[in-house]
Each structure stands twice: as structure tokens, then as C-alpha cells.
Design a protein around this motif. Sequence first.
Motif, PDB file in Angstrom:
ATOM      1  N   ASN A 178     -15.917  30.609  24.749  1.00  0.00           N
ATOM      2  CA  ASN A 178     -16.810  30.831  25.713  1.00  0.00           C
ATOM      3  C   ASN A 178     -18.057  29.746  25.481  1.00  0.00           C
ATOM      4  N   LYS A 179     -17.919  28.532  25.296  1.00  0.00           N
ATOM      5  CA  LYS A 179     -18.979  27.548  25.031  1.00  0.00           C
ATOM      6  C   LYS A 179     -18.835  26.592  26.359  1.00  0.00           C
ATOM      7  N   LYS A 180     -19.980  25.987  26.650  1.00  0.00           N
ATOM      8  CA  LYS A 180     -19.963  25.220  27.846  1.00  0.00           C
ATOM      9  C   LYS A 180     -19.413  23.847  27.636  1.00  0.00           C
ATOM     10  N   SER A 181     -18.933  23.206  28.750  1.00  0.00           N
ATOM     11  CA  SER A 181     -18.425  21.698  28.448  1.00  0.00           C
ATOM     12  C   SER A 181     -19.362  21.116  27.634  1.00  0.00           C
ATOM     13  N   HIS A 182     -20.811  20.882  28.053  1.00  0.00           N
ATOM     14  CA  HIS A 182     -21.652  20.374  27.237  1.00  0.00           C
ATOM     15  C   HIS A 182     -21.574  20.624  25.735  1.00  0.00           C
ATOM     16  N   ALA A 183     -20.940  21.212  25.266  1.00  0.00           N
ATOM     17  CA  ALA A 183     -20.895  21.648  23.837  1.00  0.00           C
ATOM     18  C   ALA A 183     -19.876  20.641  23.159  1.00  0.00           C
ATOM     19  N   LEU A 184     -19.288  19.698  23.806  1.00  0.00           N
ATOM     20  CA  LEU A 184     -18.268  18.803  23.525  1.00  0.00           C
ATOM     21  C   LEU A 184     -18.970  17.754  22.415  1.00  0.00           C
ATOM     22  N   ASP A 185     -18.422  17.548  21.322  1.00  0.00           N
ATOM     23  CA  ASP A 185     -18.910  16.570  20.429  1.00  0.00           C
ATOM     24  C   ASP A 185     -17.640  15.629  20.201  1.00  0.00           C
ATOM     25  N   GLU A 186     -17.766  14.260  20.955  1.00  0.00           N
ATOM     26  CA  GLU A 186     -16.627  13.358  20.974  1.00  0.00           C
ATOM     27  C   GLU A 186     -16.492  12.894  19.227  1.00  0.00           C
ATOM     28  N   ARG A 187     -17.332  13.060  18.446  1.00  0.00           N
ATOM     29  CA  ARG A 187     -17.223  12.559  16.916  1.00  0.00           C
ATOM     30  C   ARG A 187     -16.267  13.552  16.327  1.00  0.00           C
ATOM     31  N   LYS A 188     -16.141  14.869  16.903  1.00  0.00           N
ATOM     32  CA  LYS A 188     -15.521  15.788  16.092  1.00  0.00           C
ATOM     33  C   LYS A 188     -14.122  16.361  16.658  1.00  0.00           C
ATOM     34  N   LEU A 189     -13.636  15.448  17.251  1.00  0.00           N
ATOM     35  CA  LEU A 189     -12.255  15.968  17.735  1.00  0.00           C
ATOM     36  C   LEU A 189     -11.193  16.221  17.055  1.00  0.00           C
ATOM     37  N   ILE A 190     -10.228  17.148  17.219  1.00  0.00           N
ATOM     38  CA  ILE A 190      -8.947  17.492  16.390  1.00  0.00           C
ATOM     39  C   ILE A 190      -8.414  16.255  16.050  1.00  0.00           C
ATOM     40  N   GLY A 191      -7.656  16.055  14.749  1.00  0.00           N
ATOM     41  CA  GLY A 191      -7.295  14.682  14.355  1.00  0.00           C
ATOM     42  C   GLY A 191      -6.082  14.538  15.073  1.00  0.00           C
ATOM     43  N   ASN A 192      -5.600  13.086  15.265  1.00  0.00           N
ATOM     44  CA  ASN A 192      -4.234  12.592  15.571  1.00  0.00           C
ATOM     45  C   ASN A 192      -3.046  13.358  15.100  1.00  0.00           C
ATOM     46  N   GLY A 193      -2.193  13.874  15.928  1.00  0.00           N
ATOM     47  CA  GLY A 193      -1.037  14.538  15.254  1.00  0.00           C
ATOM     48  C   GLY A 193      -1.343  16.059  15.039  1.00  0.00           C
ATOM     49  N   GLU A 194      -2.429  16.408  14.870  1.00  0.00           N
ATOM     50  CA  GLU A 194      -2.801  17.798  14.368  1.00  0.00           C
ATOM     51  C   GLU A 194      -2.442  18.983  15.661  1.00  0.00           C
ATOM     52  N   TYR A 195      -2.389  20.191  15.303  1.00  0.00           N
ATOM     53  CA  TYR A 195      -2.175  21.109  16.308  1.00  0.00           C
ATOM     54  C   TYR A 195      -2.632  22.410  16.156  1.00  0.00           C
ATOM     55  N   LYS A 196      -2.906  23.225  17.096  1.00  0.00           N
ATOM     56  CA  LYS A 196      -3.370  24.727  17.205  1.00  0.00           C
ATOM     57  C   LYS A 196      -2.360  25.470  17.793  1.00  0.00           C
ATOM     58  N   ILE A 197      -2.124  26.522  17.478  1.00  0.00           N
ATOM     59  CA  ILE A 197      -1.267  27.880  18.086  1.00  0.00           C
ATOM     60  C   ILE A 197      -2.183  28.547  19.051  1.00  0.00           C
ATOM     61  N   PHE A 198      -1.796  28.979  20.149  1.00  0.00           N
ATOM     62  CA  PHE A 198      -2.430  29.982  20.959  1.00  0.00           C
ATOM     63  C   PHE A 198      -1.383  30.781  21.489  1.00  0.00           C
ATOM     64  N   ILE A 199      -1.894  32.101  21.607  1.00  0.00           N
ATOM     65  CA  ILE A 199      -0.971  33.117  22.083  1.00  0.00           C
ATOM     66  C   ILE A 199      -1.520  33.486  23.393  1.00  0.00           C
ATOM     67  N   TYR A 200      -0.575  33.663  24.352  1.00  0.00           N
ATOM     68  CA  TYR A 200      -1.212  33.624  25.844  1.00  0.00           C
ATOM     69  C   TYR A 200      -0.772  35.193  26.242  1.00  0.00           C
ATOM     70  N   LYS A 201      -1.793  35.975  26.609  1.00  0.00           N
ATOM     71  CA  LYS A 201      -1.544  37.598  26.891  1.00  0.00           C
ATOM     72  C   LYS A 201      -2.507  37.918  27.808  1.00  0.00           C
ATOM     73  N   ASN A 202      -1.890  38.468  28.902  1.00  0.00           N
ATOM     74  CA  ASN A 202      -2.891  39.442  29.752  1.00  0.00           C
ATOM     75  C   ASN A 202      -3.983  38.145  30.507  1.00  0.00           C
ATOM     76  N   GLY A 203      -3.366  36.962  30.543  1.00  0.00           N
ATOM     77  CA  GLY A 203      -4.346  36.009  31.347  1.00  0.00           C
ATOM     78  C   GLY A 203      -5.207  35.137  30.549  1.00  0.00           C
ATOM     79  N   LYS A 204      -5.082  35.714  29.098  1.00  0.00           N
ATOM     80  CA  LYS A 204      -6.196  35.019  28.209  1.00  0.00           C
ATOM     81  C   LYS A 204      -5.469  34.413  27.036  1.00  0.00           C
ATOM     82  N   TYR A 205      -6.214  33.324  26.522  1.00  0.00           N
ATOM     83  CA  TYR A 205      -5.716  32.503  25.368  1.00  0.00           C
ATOM     84  C   TYR A 205      -6.617  32.825  24.142  1.00  0.00           C
TER      85      TYR A 205
END
Length: 208
Positions: A178-205
Motif C-alpha cells: 500500500n505504498k505509492k509509486s514514488h516510494a520507488l528506490d532504484e538503488r534497492k531493487l530485488i537482486g538479479n535472479g532472486e524471486y518472491k512468492i505471492f499467493i493470489y486469493k479473492n482478488g488480492k496478492y
Amino acid sequence: MKEILNLYIVRHGQTEWNVLEKFQGQLNSPLTEKGKDQIRNTALSLANIDFKAIYTSELERTIETAKILLENNNVEKKKNQHEKLKLQKLNELNEIYFGKWQGMSFKEIFVKYPEEAHNYFYDVKNYCAKNVQGEELTDGLERFLQGLNKITEQNSNGNILVITHGTVLELFFNYIENKKSHALDERKLIGNGEYKIFIYKNGKYTMK
């Protein structure tokens, strides 16, 4: 009982332009040997996951990443299953379009576009993509969400592999929190090859 839909969302492996600190955006840059090794390691950590579908962006670095993942995720008992999986390419999963910055190094943009470069890296709420003929971050996030919507509409359960890009992923992570797009920090992106898992249920992640 309805099964759970799990999205394994991966950032592509390191590319040559990642090393050179260049904006790739929607241009292509090949994976480095380190990038390929990153994905092989990712494949090992996902070796016991049965994926029912694989989605990538339309950009070559995610397609190459997906192919390496498949090649190295083939434990013998699942080999036939993996051979049947085909990559499904969605342009909605593409990276942010950075306009004039694409192909330029971070140092170059600070020389040629000092105000906008400062805003993007240090004061994102004042960043204006139109000034570099790029895609607004909010538009890129909306596009990415439309891509995920296509995936969730096509799959009601199981494990889905999604391979995409750093900046749109960071925007998505912020959206989940629930953060705005301007919370982006290009210097702190997820690393190359890394991943996260999300559950999708009732229209929400929800992050797993």
C-alpha cells in the motif's frame, strides 16, 4: 476445496548493461555468465516445484532466463512435464520504458539530465517521465498489474512462474504494501535472479 494459486515472480539474471549501470528499459542486453549462474542457482532452489505455466515479458533477457530455468529445473521425474511447458510472453510484464535514458549509463543521465536524474534517484515524487519521453511509473505499474490479471484469469490454482524486471517488480512490491509509486528506490531493487512468492486469493496478492 479450491487449490491455492502461487505466483513465483523472478527477476531476470544479470545482464551486460546491469554491469555497466546502464538503463535498459525496453531495450535488450544479453545475460552475463554470472547472470546465467544466478539463474541456475535459482533453478536449484525451485527444483521441486511443479510449474503449470510460465510467463515472461517480451524482452530477451527474461526469455533467456526462462529457458535456463527450464533447462536446469528438469529433475528426471518431471522432465516430460517441463518439455510440454511453453513460454507465454506478455508485453504487460515488460520493464518501464525509460525513453531517452535507455542505453545511457547512470553517470550520463546525471550529466545530460541532472534535475530529472536527481529526482528519479533521490526525490521520485518530483520525477516527471515526460521530460525524458518515458513512461510514468504509475502507468508502468498499472500495465504490470494488467499482466498479472491476465495470468490470474488464465490460472485458478497451482504454481505459476513469472519472469520480469527490477523496476516494475519494485513498484509491485510497494503496491502490495500500500505504498505509492514514488516510494520507488532504484538503488534497492530485488537482486538479479532472486524471486518472491505471492499467493493470489479473492482478488488480492499476499507475499508468502
